[in-house]
Design a protein around this motif. Structure first.
Motif, mmCIF file in Angstrom:
data_model
loop_
_atom_site.group_PDB
_atom_site.id
_atom_site.type_symbol
_atom_site.label_atom_id
_atom_site.label_comp_id
_atom_site.label_asym_id
_atom_site.label_seq_id
_atom_site.Cartn_x
_atom_site.Cartn_y
_atom_site.Cartn_z
ATOM 1 N N ARG A 403 89.031 49.422 41.963
ATOM 2 C CA ARG A 403 89.839 50.645 42.132
ATOM 3 C C ARG A 403 91.074 50.413 42.988
ATOM 4 O O ARG A 403 92.064 51.142 42.859
ATOM 5 C CB ARG A 403 88.994 51.749 42.752
ATOM 6 C CG ARG A 403 88.032 52.420 41.799
ATOM 7 C CD ARG A 403 87.480 53.697 42.423
ATOM 8 N NE ARG A 403 88.524 54.690 42.571
ATOM 9 C CZ ARG A 403 88.652 55.761 41.792
ATOM 10 N NH1 ARG A 403 87.821 55.939 40.780
ATOM 11 N NH2 ARG A 403 89.613 56.639 41.993
ATOM 12 N N MET A 453 89.565 56.640 35.952
ATOM 13 C CA MET A 453 88.585 55.914 36.760
ATOM 14 C C MET A 453 87.491 56.846 37.269
ATOM 15 O O MET A 453 86.298 56.503 37.249
ATOM 16 C CB MET A 453 89.291 55.219 37.925
ATOM 17 C CG MET A 453 90.220 54.093 37.499
ATOM 18 S SD MET A 453 90.945 53.158 38.884
ATOM 19 C CE MET A 453 92.163 54.346 39.481
ATOM 20 N N ASP A 454 87.874 58.040 37.706
ATOM 21 C CA ASP A 454 86.893 58.988 38.238
ATOM 22 C C ASP A 454 85.867 59.406 37.194
ATOM 23 O O ASP A 454 84.708 59.697 37.527
ATOM 24 C CB ASP A 454 87.605 60.244 38.762
ATOM 25 C CG ASP A 454 88.353 59.996 40.062
ATOM 26 O OD1 ASP A 454 88.093 58.956 40.709
ATOM 27 O OD2 ASP A 454 89.195 60.839 40.439
#
Length: 482
Positions: A403, A453-454
């Motif tokens: 990330r 990404m979340d």
């Protein structure tokens, strides 16, 4: 070096042409350089102008992307001020005047940019056009007459959403979207340089890698896991042997004649570094093979840190079939299949080794050894992240999809957007560096990357959100057409 000079003084003194020995030499006032023929007057004049303007080093820059250097080292903190190296962050949806138009945050960002330019959205596409558009975009095929009639006759508010979900669940989805990925990974079933009928460099079972990509996309394998398996499936615990065909990502790359010659292997390493860096990171790291990158904060050592990973990796023909698998479990892991028809060309661990910098790309002129590792500008700390586990492939994959890496999510989101709209948010999808284009909608790109990404790195969720947006549903006809 030219500013420091030698016994006779500095070759170039910024802003002082008369004190610059280089200019004196090319004018043939003392030394005669170049010795065979005097440069044209226009070229000499260009040198004079360059020195008058300060003899600017294009690698140093002046605030145009963080390329300032401190001695021989990049100023990492300054370089990270460039947009591509800034961490992605979510943004609130901007306020818009036409508040009834946005269906999602995507629409708010797009409409806000339009309103700043005094523009308005076009009318929605008619339902027949929209159905054909989404069919082509999601599965690569037109709707059948029956499918089109069924959609047109369904006047419910959820009809379009149901159509999108059906297409996302279709096995044709993976076939359509695999084409994008296979282009990025330079997929081929043979080599471009095959001579005559030599079939030793054919990959007759390359389709197994292609099918793996199709199935992974249909299963909505999270993108971070999708990348890990293609770089290091053989090094991941609890991964079935069948998943090792994913290693065709690297295994199906170019192989050259005179294998194991230093020049040949150096060229093969460059292909791997270039494919990884441009395809997954949007950086032209291979430009640093012969010298520090001229525009981006990528040192030659960054290139050789990655090259060491592939220098520690072997390409080989893995035997196919249950019998071959059982035999391999009992014998030496060095078992190879010499018959391409009975093998899948993938990669495996070789002897871990670091490589030395090849001065100006010359394999016979070597500099310092560089530990295997990641690109310094993308490493979380100020120092380059080193890899110590075997070749480093598993660590490389983890670094790419971490990330904290500001590029991986942005790059794939941008590729998806470009595939659906025909124009990317960043117009140079494989180059997010200084010479690449700036994002047309930077807040939108960042917000999509963070939410991607979340939400588990799901490509299907990302595509679904885009095609359900008002932005995607617009007519392609401009609103001022009579």
């Amino acid at each position: 070096a030219i500013r420091k000079g030698g016994e006779s003084g500095a070759a170039v003194v910024p802003h002082k042409p008369q004190a610059s020995l280089l200019l004196e030499a090319i004018r043939y006032e003392s030394l005669e350089m170049p010795p065979n023929e005097k440069l044209p007057p226009a070229v000499v004049a260009d040198f004079e102008t360059w020195i008058k303007q300060g003899a600017i080093d294009p690698r140093a820059g002046t605030g145009s992307g963080g390329l300032q250097t401190d001695g021989d080292e990049f100023d990492i903190e300054e370089a990270r001020k460039f947009w591509a190296f800034q961490p992605s962050c979510s943004h609130d949806a901007p306020k818009v005047k036409q508040s009834d138009w946005p269906r999602s945050k995507i629409d708010a960002f797009v409409l806000a940019a339009m309103e700043r330019e005094g523009l308005s959205p076009t009318a929605p596409a008619d339902r027949r056009t929209l159905a054909r558009r989404v069919h082509y975009d999601l599965v690569g095929l037109p709707p059948t007459p029956e499918e089109l009639d069924a959609f047109l006759s369904d006047r419910s508010d959820s009809a379009y959403e149901a159509l999108v979900d059906r297409l996302l669940a279709s096995p044709r989805f993976g076939e359509k979207w695999a084409r994008l990925w296979l282009d990025v990974t330079r997929f081929a079933e043979d080599q471009a340089h095959i001579v005559g009928n030599n079939k030793s460099l054919f990959f007759p079972n390359a389709y197994l890698y292609r099918d793996w990509v199709i199935n992974a996309l249909n299963d909505d394998l999270p993108y971070d896991e999708f990348v890990r398996r293609q770089l290091a499936a053989d090094l991941m615990p609890k991964i079935d042997d069948g998943e090792k065909v994913a290693l065709g990502f690297m295994g199906l790359g170019p192989k050259y004649y005179r294998r194991n010659d230093p020049e040949v292997m150096a060229d093969e390493w460059e292909d791997r570094v270039d494919t990884i860096s441009r395809g997954l990171l949007g950086l032209t790291v291979a430009c640093a093979r012969c010298h520090d990158h001229k525009y981006d904060p990528i040192a030659t050592e960054d290139y050789y840190a990655l090259a060491g990973v592939f220098a520690s990796t072997q390409m080989y023909n893995a035997p196919l079939g249950e019998a071959a698998t059982e035999k391999n479990e009992k014998e030496s892991k060095d078992e190879k299949s010499k018959a391409p028809k009975s093998a899948m060309h993938i990669v495996r661990e070789g002897k871990p080794q670091n490589v030395k910098v090849q001065i100006r790309g010359n394999v016979k002129v070597l500099g310092d050894e560089v530990p295997r590792g990641f690109v310094r500008i993308l490493s979380a700390e100020s120092q380059r992240q080193s890899f110590t586990q075997g070749s480093g492939r598993l660590e490389l994959a983890a670094a790419i999809v971490h990330r904290d890496n500001p590029l991986a999510a942005r790059v794939v989101v941008n590729r998806i957007w470009g595939q659906l709209f025909g124009r990317h948010l960043v117009g140079t999808p494989s180059n997010f560096g200084l010479l690449g284009q700036r994002p047309s909608h930077p807040e939108l790109l960042d917000d999509l990357a963070v939410r991607f990404m979340d939400e588990g790195w799901s490509l299907k969720k990302l595509i679904r959100e885009i095609v359900l947006s008002s932005t995607y549903r617009q007519s392609s006809q401009p609103s001022n057409v009579s």
